[in-house]
Design a protein around this motif. Structure first.
Motif, PDB file in Angstrom:
ATOM      1  N   ARG A 133      26.751  25.578  22.692  1.00  0.00           N
ATOM      2  CA  ARG A 133      27.304  24.716  23.733  1.00  0.00           C
ATOM      3  C   ARG A 133      28.268  25.521  24.614  1.00  0.00           C
ATOM      4  O   ARG A 133      28.913  26.458  24.154  1.00  0.00           O
ATOM      5  CB  ARG A 133      28.033  23.531  23.113  1.00  0.00           C
ATOM      6  CG  ARG A 133      27.131  22.536  22.409  1.00  0.00           C
ATOM      7  CD  ARG A 133      27.959  21.454  21.716  1.00  0.00           C
ATOM      8  NE  ARG A 133      28.844  20.784  22.654  1.00  0.00           N
ATOM      9  CZ  ARG A 133      28.502  19.712  23.387  1.00  0.00           C
ATOM     10  NH1 ARG A 133      27.289  19.201  23.252  1.00  0.00           N
ATOM     11  NH2 ARG A 133      29.359  19.159  24.220  1.00  0.00           N
ATOM     12  N   SER A 134      28.379  25.107  25.861  1.00  0.00           N
ATOM     13  CA  SER A 134      29.221  25.848  26.806  1.00  0.00           C
ATOM     14  C   SER A 134      30.671  25.926  26.359  1.00  0.00           C
ATOM     15  O   SER A 134      31.348  26.942  26.581  1.00  0.00           O
ATOM     16  CB  SER A 134      29.138  25.213  28.202  1.00  0.00           C
ATOM     17  OG  SER A 134      27.832  25.333  28.737  1.00  0.00           O
ATOM     18  N   ASP A 135      31.163  24.855  25.730  1.00  0.00           N
ATOM     19  CA  ASP A 135      32.563  24.868  25.309  1.00  0.00           C
ATOM     20  C   ASP A 135      32.809  25.741  24.087  1.00  0.00           C
ATOM     21  O   ASP A 135      33.957  25.903  23.648  1.00  0.00           O
ATOM     22  CB  ASP A 135      33.071  23.450  25.062  1.00  0.00           C
ATOM     23  CG  ASP A 135      32.237  22.684  24.027  1.00  0.00           C
ATOM     24  OD1 ASP A 135      31.391  23.304  23.352  1.00  0.00           O
ATOM     25  OD2 ASP A 135      32.417  21.458  23.909  1.00  0.00           O
ATOM     26  N   ALA A 136      31.728  26.328  23.534  1.00  0.00           N
ATOM     27  CA  ALA A 136      31.876  27.223  22.382  1.00  0.00           C
ATOM     28  C   ALA A 136      31.586  28.681  22.737  1.00  0.00           C
ATOM     29  O   ALA A 136      31.545  29.541  21.855  1.00  0.00           O
ATOM     30  CB  ALA A 136      30.948  26.776  21.246  1.00  0.00           C
ATOM     31  N   ILE A 137      31.398  28.970  24.017  1.00  0.00           N
ATOM     32  CA  ILE A 137      31.074  30.337  24.433  1.00  0.00           C
ATOM     33  C   ILE A 137      32.205  31.291  24.074  1.00  0.00           C
ATOM     34  O   ILE A 137      31.989  32.372  23.508  1.00  0.00           O
ATOM     35  CB  ILE A 137      30.783  30.397  25.950  1.00  0.00           C
ATOM     36  CG1 ILE A 137      29.476  29.677  26.266  1.00  0.00           C
ATOM     37  CG2 ILE A 137      30.704  31.854  26.419  1.00  0.00           C
ATOM     38  CD1 ILE A 137      29.152  29.623  27.757  1.00  0.00           C
ATOM     39  N   ALA A 138      33.439  30.929  24.426  1.00  0.00           N
ATOM     40  CA  ALA A 138      34.575  31.813  24.179  1.00  0.00           C
ATOM     41  C   ALA A 138      34.732  32.109  22.687  1.00  0.00           C
ATOM     42  O   ALA A 138      35.020  33.245  22.295  1.00  0.00           O
ATOM     43  CB  ALA A 138      35.855  31.191  24.741  1.00  0.00           C
ATOM     44  N   LYS A 139      34.541  31.097  21.848  1.00  0.00           N
ATOM     45  CA  LYS A 139      34.650  31.296  20.405  1.00  0.00           C
ATOM     46  C   LYS A 139      33.546  32.209  19.890  1.00  0.00           C
ATOM     47  O   LYS A 139      33.765  33.044  19.008  1.00  0.00           O
ATOM     48  CB  LYS A 139      34.586  29.944  19.687  1.00  0.00           C
ATOM     49  CG  LYS A 139      34.716  30.035  18.181  1.00  0.00           C
ATOM     50  CD  LYS A 139      34.695  28.653  17.539  1.00  0.00           C
ATOM     51  CE  LYS A 139      34.813  28.742  16.026  1.00  0.00           C
ATOM     52  NZ  LYS A 139      34.786  27.394  15.395  1.00  0.00           N
ATOM     53  N   THR A 140      32.352  32.088  20.469  1.00  0.00           N
ATOM     54  CA  THR A 140      31.204  32.878  20.015  1.00  0.00           C
ATOM     55  C   THR A 140      31.330  34.335  20.428  1.00  0.00           C
ATOM     56  O   THR A 140      31.066  35.248  19.637  1.00  0.00           O
ATOM     57  CB  THR A 140      29.897  32.294  20.580  1.00  0.00           C
ATOM     58  OG1 THR A 140      29.784  30.929  20.173  1.00  0.00           O
ATOM     59  CG2 THR A 140      28.690  33.082  20.086  1.00  0.00           C
ATOM     60  N   LEU A 141      31.733  34.568  21.682  1.00  0.00           N
ATOM     61  CA  LEU A 141      31.763  35.933  22.218  1.00  0.00           C
ATOM     62  C   LEU A 141      33.145  36.577  22.194  1.00  0.00           C
ATOM     63  O   LEU A 141      33.257  37.791  22.308  1.00  0.00           O
ATOM     64  CB  LEU A 141      31.257  35.936  23.670  1.00  0.00           C
ATOM     65  CG  LEU A 141      29.819  35.485  23.927  1.00  0.00           C
ATOM     66  CD1 LEU A 141      29.502  35.585  25.425  1.00  0.00           C
ATOM     67  CD2 LEU A 141      28.829  36.315  23.120  1.00  0.00           C
TER      68      LEU A 141
END
Length: 386
Positions: free
Chosen positions: A350-358
């Motif tokens: 999900r877009s709101d999890a991009i920062a956490k993923t990368l």
């Protein structure tokens, strides 16, 4: 030939202001002009337009503070004048714009920011977000540090580059003459070219006359017409108008026969879509689920990472990739916001999890809808906004 009514429909506009307008006869900053310009920018914004302002004047303002009577000849003195003048120039804009409840943002750009793939895309993302926040981007070349081949050279060229960057509908170059004259016959109002279709940029330069840069400015009509040609290649129309006339900007944007209008062969969005479909080398593929296919093909949406099932190929941010459905049919091409390694990590995220993923988040989309072109649309028109 197009009608001036087309200008009234322009929604995203780059306005470039030259040093001659920003400096008084006694080499002081022309605060009265800045006040008038701020009022006209406010009126344009109230009409629902997005304005990006490209301003000269830092060197001239610095000369005023330093008491210099001639434009600096050495590189060091040029940088010193720009560094000294930039603060006063921006402060004058900030004060004038505040009277109209306009919040400005200062961007100092150079070739480095606008030639590298990642920094080019980052500059575009910043400006787009400023528009979304209702903030006026005020841009100048970073004259305090840019040197030699690292300089764009003049703000006419910078304005054209930015017009292409943000896919502007219109570039307005405000100068101290009434328009472009036939083969340089300055002063004869009957010789002003009121409009011209830009098919071949080289054809424009016969009207440049002598490339007479002023004491304070680095441009000249040749530079302005080169900027017109560059903007037209990106699909942006251009107006060259006299900025000394009261409310000339407002009147020109309303369709008045002021200055010279140059019509591009295609709209910015159409030019962009054609480049994505036909001019950009494809470096990879994104495999989409049915929901993502519907979102981009029927609803004109952006491609979000949650709709991507798999990634193939080796690509960098800013490269062109194909979007394929479950049957491996290519449905679109687009310019990606992430490289292939990061894109693979974002599959089904999900877009709101991009920062956490990368550990960082460049954009909420894998491909923004402005950078998507559907293959089924042979005319490469704008995907419907959603």
């Amino acid at each position: 030939m197009e009608s001036r009514k087309k200008i009234g429909a322009a929604r995203r506009i780059v306005v470039k202001v030259g040093s001659s307008l920003l400096t008084t006869a006694d080499l002081q900053l022309n605060v009265a002009f800045i006040d008038e310009l701020s009022s006209e920018i406010s009126a344009a914004g109230n009409d629902g337009r997005e304005i990006l302002l490209v301003t000269s004047g830092a060197v001239a303002a610095g000369m005023s503070v330093l008491g210099w009577q001639r434009r600096p000849q050495s590189v060091v003195d040029f940088h010193v004048a720009a560094a000294v003048g930039q603060l006063g120039l921006y402060a004058a804009y900030e004060k004038s714009l505040a009277r109209h409840a306009i919040k400005p943002a200062q961007l100092l750009l150079s070739v480095d920011e606008l030639s590298g793939r990642s920094t080019y895309l980052n500059s575009r993302a910043i400006i787009r977000n400023l528009f979304d926040l209702g903030i006026l981007p005020v841009v100048n070349e970073n004259d305090a540090v840019a040197m030699g081949e690292r300089r764009l050279g003049d703000n006419d060229r910078l304005a054209a580059v930015l017009a292409n960057l943000i896919e502007a509908d219109l570039l307005v170059i405000m100068t101290d003459v009434d328009g472009v004259y036939e083969r340089g016959r300055v002063g004869d109002e009957k010789s002003i070219i009121r409009q011209m279709a830009v098919a071949d940029g080289n054809d424009l330069l016969v009207h440049a006359g002598e490339d007479s840069s002023s004491m304070l400015g680095s441009g000249g009509m040749q530079g302005k017409l080169s900027a017109v040609a560059a903007a037209a290649r990106g699909g942006t129309d251009t107006l060259i108008i006299n900025g000394r006339g009261r409310e000339n900007l407002t009147r020109a944007l309303a369709g008045a026969q002021i200055g010279t209008a140059f019509w591009a062969a295609a709209s910015p969005r159409r030019a962009r879509k054609l480049w994505i479909l036909e001019g950009a080398a494809v470096k990879g593929r994104l495999h989409l689920d049915q929901g993502a296919v519907r979102a981009i093909s029927s609803r004109g949406g952006s491609l979000l990472p949650v709709g991507v099932e798999a990634v193939s190929g080796d690509f960098q941010r800013g490269d062109s990739v194909e979007c394929v459905d479950g049957q491996e049919r290519v449905i679109a091409r687009g310019v990606v916001n992430y490289n292939s390694r990061d894109a693979a990590r974002l599959v089904r995220v999900r877009s709101d999890a991009i920062a956490k993923t990368l550990g960082h988040a460049a954009e909420p989309e894998i491909i923004h809808r402005d950078n998507l072109a559907l293959l089924q649309d042979s005319r490469a028109e704008t995907v419907a906004s959603g």
